[in-house]
Design a protein around this motif. Structure first.
Motif, PDB file in Angstrom:
ATOM      1  N   TYR A 140      60.570  37.226  43.862  1.00 22.51           N
ATOM      2  CA  TYR A 140      59.376  38.070  43.986  1.00 22.51           C
ATOM      3  C   TYR A 140      59.343  38.761  45.349  1.00 22.51           C
ATOM      4  O   TYR A 140      59.085  39.969  45.438  1.00 22.51           O
ATOM      5  CB  TYR A 140      58.128  37.221  43.797  1.00 22.51           C
ATOM      6  N   CYS A 141      59.609  38.005  46.414  1.00 22.65           N
ATOM      7  CA  CYS A 141      59.582  38.583  47.766  1.00 22.65           C
ATOM      8  C   CYS A 141      60.669  39.646  47.930  1.00 22.65           C
ATOM      9  O   CYS A 141      60.437  40.696  48.550  1.00 22.65           O
ATOM     10  CB  CYS A 141      59.746  37.482  48.810  1.00 22.65           C
ATOM     11  N   ILE A 142      61.841  39.400  47.370  1.00 17.68           N
ATOM     12  CA  ILE A 142      62.929  40.385  47.442  1.00 17.68           C
ATOM     13  C   ILE A 142      62.524  41.648  46.687  1.00 17.68           C
ATOM     14  O   ILE A 142      62.723  42.770  47.167  1.00 17.68           O
ATOM     15  CB  ILE A 142      64.236  39.802  46.865  1.00 17.68           C
ATOM     16  N   GLU A 143      61.939  41.460  45.515  1.00 22.07           N
ATOM     17  CA  GLU A 143      61.502  42.602  44.700  1.00 22.07           C
ATOM     18  C   GLU A 143      60.459  43.447  45.440  1.00 22.07           C
ATOM     19  O   GLU A 143      60.433  44.677  45.313  1.00 22.07           O
ATOM     20  CB  GLU A 143      60.926  42.102  43.381  1.00 22.07           C
ATOM     21  N   GLN A 144      59.622  42.781  46.239  1.00 21.28           N
ATOM     22  CA  GLN A 144      58.600  43.486  47.004  1.00 21.28           C
ATOM     23  C   GLN A 144      59.162  44.136  48.266  1.00 21.28           C
ATOM     24  O   GLN A 144      58.449  44.863  48.956  1.00 21.28           O
ATOM     25  CB  GLN A 144      57.478  42.515  47.392  1.00 21.28           C
ATOM     26  N   GLY A 145      60.423  43.862  48.569  1.00 16.69           N
ATOM     27  CA  GLY A 145      61.023  44.397  49.781  1.00 16.69           C
ATOM     28  C   GLY A 145      60.436  43.798  51.040  1.00 16.69           C
ATOM     29  O   GLY A 145      60.401  44.439  52.102  1.00 16.69           O
ATOM     30  N   ALA A 146      59.963  42.554  50.949  1.00 11.48           N
ATOM     31  CA  ALA A 146      59.241  41.928  52.054  1.00 11.48           C
ATOM     32  C   ALA A 146      60.173  41.405  53.137  1.00 11.48           C
ATOM     33  O   ALA A 146      61.250  40.875  52.846  1.00 11.48           O
ATOM     34  CB  ALA A 146      58.376  40.787  51.528  1.00 11.48           C
ATOM     35  N   ASP A 147      59.742  41.542  54.388  1.00 11.81           N
ATOM     36  CA  ASP A 147      60.401  40.866  55.509  1.00 11.81           C
ATOM     37  C   ASP A 147      60.089  39.382  55.471  1.00 11.81           C
ATOM     38  O   ASP A 147      60.897  38.542  55.870  1.00 11.81           O
ATOM     39  CB  ASP A 147      59.882  41.405  56.847  1.00 11.81           C
ATOM     40  N   ALA A 200      42.563  31.841  50.275  1.00  9.26           N
ATOM     41  CA  ALA A 200      44.025  31.773  50.214  1.00  9.26           C
ATOM     42  C   ALA A 200      44.527  30.736  51.207  1.00  9.26           C
ATOM     43  O   ALA A 200      44.942  31.053  52.334  1.00  9.26           O
ATOM     44  CB  ALA A 200      44.631  33.145  50.508  1.00  9.26           C
ATOM     45  N   GLY A 201      44.465  29.470  50.802  1.00  6.78           N
ATOM     46  CA  GLY A 201      44.844  28.375  51.692  1.00  6.78           C
ATOM     47  C   GLY A 201      46.323  28.408  52.048  1.00  6.78           C
ATOM     48  O   GLY A 201      47.195  28.441  51.177  1.00  6.78           O
ATOM     49  N   ASN A 202      46.610  28.382  53.339  1.00  2.00           N
ATOM     50  CA  ASN A 202      47.992  28.398  53.815  1.00  2.00           C
ATOM     51  C   ASN A 202      48.617  27.014  53.663  1.00  2.00           C
ATOM     52  O   ASN A 202      48.063  26.022  54.128  1.00  2.00           O
ATOM     53  CB  ASN A 202      48.020  28.827  55.286  1.00  2.00           C
ATOM     54  N   ILE A 203      49.783  26.937  53.013  1.00  2.00           N
ATOM     55  CA  ILE A 203      50.424  25.638  52.762  1.00  2.00           C
ATOM     56  C   ILE A 203      51.793  25.532  53.425  1.00  2.00           C
ATOM     57  O   ILE A 203      52.597  24.676  53.063  1.00  2.00           O
ATOM     58  CB  ILE A 203      50.532  25.347  51.250  1.00  2.00           C
ATOM     59  N   CYS A 204      52.063  26.382  54.397  1.00  2.00           N
ATOM     60  CA  CYS A 204      53.319  26.350  55.157  1.00  2.00           C
ATOM     61  C   CYS A 204      54.523  26.385  54.220  1.00  2.00           C
ATOM     62  O   CYS A 204      55.362  25.493  54.199  1.00  2.00           O
ATOM     63  CB  CYS A 204      53.382  25.129  56.067  1.00  2.00           C
ATOM     64  N   ASN A 205      54.600  27.465  53.450  1.00  2.00           N
ATOM     65  CA  ASN A 205      55.637  27.628  52.436  1.00  2.00           C
ATOM     66  C   ASN A 205      56.025  29.111  52.466  1.00  2.00           C
ATOM     67  O   ASN A 205      55.312  29.946  51.921  1.00  2.00           O
ATOM     68  CB  ASN A 205      55.058  27.218  51.073  1.00  2.00           C
ATOM     69  N   HIS A 206      57.153  29.428  53.112  1.00  2.00           N
ATOM     70  CA  HIS A 206      57.408  30.808  53.514  1.00  2.00           C
ATOM     71  C   HIS A 206      58.770  31.334  53.078  1.00  2.00           C
ATOM     72  O   HIS A 206      59.719  30.563  52.885  1.00  2.00           O
ATOM     73  CB  HIS A 206      57.318  30.930  55.048  1.00  2.00           C
ATOM     74  N   PHE A 207      58.851  32.640  52.987  1.00  3.95           N
ATOM     75  CA  PHE A 207      60.091  33.370  52.721  1.00  3.95           C
ATOM     76  C   PHE A 207      60.385  34.268  53.915  1.00  3.95           C
ATOM     77  O   PHE A 207      59.465  34.832  54.520  1.00  3.95           O
ATOM     78  CB  PHE A 207      59.932  34.226  51.461  1.00  3.95           C
ATOM     79  N   TYR A 208      61.682  34.401  54.232  1.00  5.53           N
ATOM     80  CA  TYR A 208      62.095  35.318  55.290  1.00  5.53           C
ATOM     81  C   TYR A 208      63.404  36.000  54.896  1.00  5.53           C
ATOM     82  O   TYR A 208      64.244  35.397  54.213  1.00  5.53           O
ATOM     83  CB  TYR A 208      62.381  34.585  56.607  1.00  5.53           C
ATOM     84  N   THR A 209      63.579  37.211  55.353  1.00  8.21           N
ATOM     85  CA  THR A 209      64.932  37.760  55.357  1.00  8.21           C
ATOM     86  C   THR A 209      65.615  37.221  56.609  1.00  8.21           C
ATOM     87  O   THR A 209      64.960  36.950  57.633  1.00  8.21           O
ATOM     88  CB  THR A 209      64.921  39.298  55.403  1.00  8.21           C
ATOM     89  N   ALA A 210      66.916  37.072  56.542  1.00  7.14           N
ATOM     90  CA  ALA A 210      67.657  36.586  57.706  1.00  7.14           C
ATOM     91  C   ALA A 210      67.511  37.552  58.880  1.00  7.14           C
ATOM     92  O   ALA A 210      67.443  37.133  60.039  1.00  7.14           O
ATOM     93  CB  ALA A 210      69.126  36.390  57.347  1.00  7.14           C
ATOM     94  N   SER A 211      67.431  38.838  58.575  1.00  3.10           N
ATOM     95  CA  SER A 211      67.287  39.825  59.644  1.00  3.10           C
ATOM     96  C   SER A 211      65.930  39.678  60.336  1.00  3.10           C
ATOM     97  O   SER A 211      65.831  39.861  61.563  1.00  3.10           O
ATOM     98  CB  SER A 211      67.460  41.240  59.098  1.00  3.10           C
ATOM     99  N   PHE A 212      64.870  39.342  59.590  1.00  2.00           N
ATOM    100  CA  PHE A 212      63.565  39.144  60.219  1.00  2.00           C
ATOM    101  C   PHE A 212      63.576  37.899  61.096  1.00  2.00           C
ATOM    102  O   PHE A 212      62.978  37.884  62.187  1.00  2.00           O
ATOM    103  CB  PHE A 212      62.457  39.029  59.177  1.00  2.00           C
ATOM    104  N   LEU A 213      64.258  36.854  60.669  1.00  2.00           N
ATOM    105  CA  LEU A 213      64.360  35.653  61.493  1.00  2.00           C
ATOM    106  C   LEU A 213      65.027  35.960  62.832  1.00  2.00           C
ATOM    107  O   LEU A 213      64.643  35.409  63.870  1.00  2.00           O
ATOM    108  CB  LEU A 213      65.142  34.559  60.759  1.00  2.00           C
ATOM    109  N   SER A 214      66.024  36.825  62.811  1.00  2.00           N
ATOM    110  CA  SER A 214      66.677  37.210  64.057  1.00  2.00           C
ATOM    111  C   SER A 214      65.693  37.924  64.984  1.00  2.00           C
ATOM    112  O   SER A 214      65.701  37.711  66.202  1.00  2.00           O
ATOM    113  CB  SER A 214      67.879  38.116  63.769  1.00  2.00           C
TER     114      SER A 214
END
Length: 316
Positions: A140-147, A200-214
């Protein structure tokens, strides 16, 4: 109950995901999903030993990468550096937001690049129901083009001690900690649904692109102050643990990079299926090993019944 550790539950889910994602690959030929485990200087050796003792829960040793978060000095309430012992500064881990710098300094980002890793899923260890590398969420995150992206779930109540995800004025998203919300704001509801407006309770469950992590490794994010009881040396030269807060620890929060992510993706999930926190001692009424175990057993029963099976008893 199986008496499995949280690490074992996560490791076995990773192995099963590898099997499901590559059904035609022969044994030993499946591409691994590498697991990057952040520790602190205080827990690093014990964590590595625990993994080795349990044979990395069936994963290959080369596919489990341990790295340590940094530490920061502890300060007195007056702002002076506290000493743990004569000649030794009191220090504490720099918070879960230290993950970004630690990934870079440990060589974990370099390891990801060498493996061809493009997308990363991250979660806290204290969630018994977490789905590591959840393909639906990652896709889903990839489809959205999300960082960057985050899973959230509806709050159990206005008073629940979780932060809430909100849109950031400067773009991306931000998390407002529960301690920063007024009781009035926390209890405000949407008239059309009756649900909490900040739900929208935050549950510390995240997606990142490797480039954003850099990029995140070099972002300037704020330090947060936590007042604590910190063992410190007295005038007599003895180290004592106070009975009241005597100092502050500085912490970085993992979500403070969210405003820098554009676009940002958010997915709301069912609490009963993906959020079983273990934060309190056994016997506690909420967020304890007992409540997490009950959630895990209930979910297993739900899956079994959906597959046409009849389950007797509670499984407790």
């Amino acid at each position: 109950p199986s008496h499995k550790s949280l690490f074992q539950l996560m490791g076995e889910r990773l192995i099963r995901l590898q099997q499901l994602s590559q059904p035609e690959a022969a044994a030993g030929k499946k591409k691994p999903i590498p697991w990057y485990v952040m520790t602190s200087p205080m827990t690093h050796e014990a964590t590595e030993t625990f993994f080795a003792k349990h044979n990395y829960f069936g994963l290959a040793k080369r596919d489990v990468f341990f790295f340590q978060q940094g530490t920061l000095p502890c300060l007195s309430l007056a702002g002076d550096v506290l000493m743990e012992a004569p000649g030794k500064v009191a220090s504490a881990p720099d918070g879960n937001g230290g993950i970004y710098r630690a990934l870079e300094e440990s060589g974990a980002l370099t390891d990801m690049e060498a493996r061809g890793v493009e997308y990363v899923h991250a979660s806290s260890v204290d969630n018994a129901l977490v789905l590591p590398a959840d393909p639906l969420f990652v896709g889903y995150c990839i489809e959205q083009g999300a960082d960057c992206g985050a899973k959230v779930c509806g709050k159990a109540s206005a008073e629940e001690a979780v932060g809430v995800l909100c849109a950031a004025g400067e773009g991306g998203a931000k998390v407002v900690e529960y301690s920063e919300l007024s009781p009035e704001a926390a209890k405000e509801t949407d008239p059309s649904t009756g649900a909490l407006r900040l739900n929208a309770g935050n549950i510390c469950n995240h997606f990142y692109t490797a480039s954003f992590l850099s990029r995140a490794a070099s972002l300037s994010t704020p330090y947060h102050v936590a007042k604590k009881k910190i063992p410190a040396v007295t005038e007599s030269g003895e180290t004592e643990t106070p009975t009241a807060n005597n100092g502050v620890k500085l912490e970085l929060f993992i979500f403070d990079c969210f405003p820098h992510a554009a676009p940002f993706a958010c997915a709301q999930v069912e609490r009963e299926e993906e959020f079983g926190p273990v934060k309190n001692a056994p016997g506690s009424a909420v967020d304890s090993p007992d409540t997490a175990r009950a959630l895990l057993l209930a979910l297993g029963k739900k899956y079994a019944e959906a597959a046409g099976l009849t389950v007797a008893g509670t499984g407790g």
